[in-house]
Design an enzyme around this catalytic site. Structure first.
Site, PDB file in Angstrom:
ATOM      1  CB  SER A  64     -39.643  55.708 -14.838  1.00 36.32           C
ATOM      2  OG  SER A  64     -39.265  57.046 -14.692  1.00 36.32           O
ATOM      3  CG  ASP A 276     -36.413  59.759 -15.586  1.00 39.64           C
ATOM      4  OD1 ASP A 276     -36.429  60.401 -16.653  1.00 39.64           O
ATOM      5  OD2 ASP A 276     -37.461  59.335 -15.053  1.00 39.64           O
ATOM      6  CB  ALA A 371     -37.779  68.302  -4.989  1.00 39.15           C
ATOM      7  NE  ARG A 505     -41.412  56.817   0.007  1.00 37.91           N
ATOM      8  CZ  ARG A 505     -40.483  55.950  -0.389  1.00 37.91           C
ATOM      9  NH1 ARG A 505     -39.234  56.113   0.040  1.00 37.91           N
ATOM     10  NH2 ARG A 505     -40.781  54.943  -1.171  1.00 37.91           N
TER      11      ARG A 505
END
Length: 538
Positions: A64, A276, A371, A505
């Site tokens: 990806s 992507d 997002a 994160r």
């Protein structure tokens, strides 16, 4: 199952000693040179899964949005969905088994899943444009054929196109024709039909610059563009002729760095988008009249599509229930816009497409976009049948609205998030509403936000609840975050452990960028102090 043959072939795909990999939402991903044994073994697993489900199973070789030197593999389940969680565990066990344990692990999976080895199996395959992908695909084929299964190798495909092929084959062609031409025709026909309903003349909204991340999306868009060229003119950049895959370009780069991709000149107010590397994500962007870069991310894609679907449902007077699914990373302004302006219910799930997809299936029409630009719209079978029935029965404006909904059903690759499919839907809606990219962006204003990472000794000390929005452990961390959030206006913050490495994160948003930055820093400090931070203090 000829276990002797399996072991003999497995020796040709030796596992590097000490390498441990985990199958997750993205399948397996790591440096390409470490994946030969994994590919062979996923060929074996795909055959067992096919026998177990009595269906065609897909195997996609891709990493990806990862760098070009990486690669990966993911299995696609019968309805074009990701691999079932119980089989993710089987995949992890099989990939990590030492050579001497391989036979035992294979037999254990077969017994635990009650696989009927006498059944036939059929596997379809695709791969992205990475230099390593063709050789790794051959390793998958070796695993498939040693168990005597049949296969069809589609060669170069986007990841969503392979999902589409699997779904088509398992619905005996009802969803569409399981060929690349069938994919192009289905989506293009729906796009052209939908844009015919536009009231304006001319082509002022019909030109789009596409950053293809030097990936497979460029090849496939180039093959496809003549099918829909009467409705949209696409200009491809980062098309793979020069430059490395995902390097300084692509959806992930644009989203995370908040800047244009290298290799694409952007004039003021020109509509641009970025895929992507395997074309399953899309984000839009443009330069405003002052030349500033503006990102139009997955949240805004969801807002545009949800609002349009709601308008069409109101027009036909049909009360199908529509729901939008987000993760904790969705901007707070997007959530408020969806709930207060469009008036559609919003639900939050854990991060990861499989969680969003599962929740979206609970609605007549489920909309989900992360997002980062990965998402789609799912229509239940009942909703699809109802809409197609109304498109035949209604009259005048109501029939027109029902036919638009019917086209949108055909436009979405419901098997998976698909950058090409999503692009065509967005372009059709902008055309129908007569929106410029600035007008779309102005639906709501994002709250300033900041994401940071904190290195920790062990990410497992952090556990979360409420769709990852609140920390349960370590003790005192959530209380500290709550106190910090109180200091800033329109603010929220959360922390979650990485799924692959020992980092935490941190996400924070507030009414100004300074406040969002300060909140993110203070939360990072709390994580470092309370959750075993290592290295430099934030």
């Amino acid at each position: 199952m000829d276990l002797d043959a399996v072991i003999e072939h497995s020796a040709l795909h030796a596992k590097p000693s000490g390498l441990i990999l985990q199958y997750g939402t993205a399948g397996f991903r790591t440096k390409a040179q470490h994946l030969d044994h994994v590919m062979f073994r996923m060929g074996l697993l795909a055959v067992l899964r096919s026998k177990h489900t009595k269906s065609t199973i897909g195997v996609m070789v891709t990493a990806s949005h990862n760098p070009e030197e990486d690669n990966g593999v993911k299995l696609v389940d019968p309805s074009g969905e990701m691999l079932a969680p119980s089989w993710e565990e089987h995949a992890t066990c099989l990939a990590n088994a030492e050579q001497q344990d391989l036979q035992r692990v294979l037999v254990a999976i077969t017994e635990k899943a009650a696989v009927d080895l006498q059944r036939n199996a059929f596997i379809v395959m695709g791969r992205d444009t990475r230099p390593s992908s063709e050789k790794l695909s051959q390793s998958v084929i070796d695993g498939v054929t040693v168990l005597g299964a049949q296969f069809h190798d589609y060669g170069l495909l986007t990841t969503p196109q392979l999902h589409y092929m699997v779904y088509c084959r398992n619905t005996s062609g009802q969803y569409g024709e399981a060929t690349i031409d069938g994919y192009y025709q289905k989506l293009s026909r729906a796009f052209v039909e939908l844009t015919k309903q536009a009231f304006y003349s001319g082509n002022e909204y019909r030109s789009l610059k596409v950053d293809c991340a030097n990936g497979i999306g460029a090849l496939k868009l180039r093959e496809m563009e003549h099918y829909f060229s009467q409705g949209l003119s696409v200009h491809l950049f980062n098309d793979g002729t020069k430059g490395k895959l995902n390097h300084l370009c692509g959806a992930d780069f644009v989203k995370s760095h908040q800047k244009p991709p290298q290799g694409m000149e952007m004039k003021s107010c020109e509509r641009c988008c970025s895929f992507d590397g395997d074309a399953d994500r899309i984000v839009y962007h443009y330069r405003d009249a002052d030349g500033r870069f503006r990102l139009v991310d997955g949240d805004k894609v969801a807002a545009l599509i949800s609002g349009f679907l709601k308008e069409l449902l109101l027009e036909i007077g049909e009360s199908l229930n529509i729901g939008v699914v987000q993760t904790a990373y969705a901007n707070g302004s997007s959530t408020r816009y969806l709930e207060d302006v469009i008036k559609v219910p919003v639900y939050c799930t854990k991060t990861g497409v499989k969680h969003l997809h599962h929740k979206a299936q609970e609605f007549d029409i489920g909309v989900y976009f992360e997002a980062n630009g990965h998402g789609t719209v799912l229509f239940s079978k009942a909703a699809e049948m109802k809409i197609k029935q109304l498109a035949k029965e209604l009259e005048d404006k109501k029939q027109k609205a029902a036919k638009m909904l019917e086209n949108i059903i055909d436009l979405f690759n419901q098997a998976a998030g698909d950058a090409i499919s999503d692009m065509l839907v967005v372009e059709a809606i902008l055309t129908l509403k007569g929106f410029t990219v600035e007008q779309w962006d102005a639906l709501y204003t994002d709250l300033p936000n900041r994401q940071l990472k904190v290195k920790v000794a062990d990410r497992q000390v952090i556990s979360t609840t409420d769709a990852e929005r609140r920390a349960v452990t370590p003790p005192g961390l959530q209380e500290a975050i709550d106190e910090l959030v109180k200091k800033y206006k329109l603010s929220r913050a959360f922390v979650r452990p990485s799924g692959t490495e020992d980092i935490v994160r941190v996400y924070a948003e507030a009414d100004s960028q300074d406040s969002a930055d300060a909140l993110a820093y203070e939360v990072s400090l709390a994580v470092f102090q309370l959750a075993g931070g290592v290295g430099e203090t934030p």
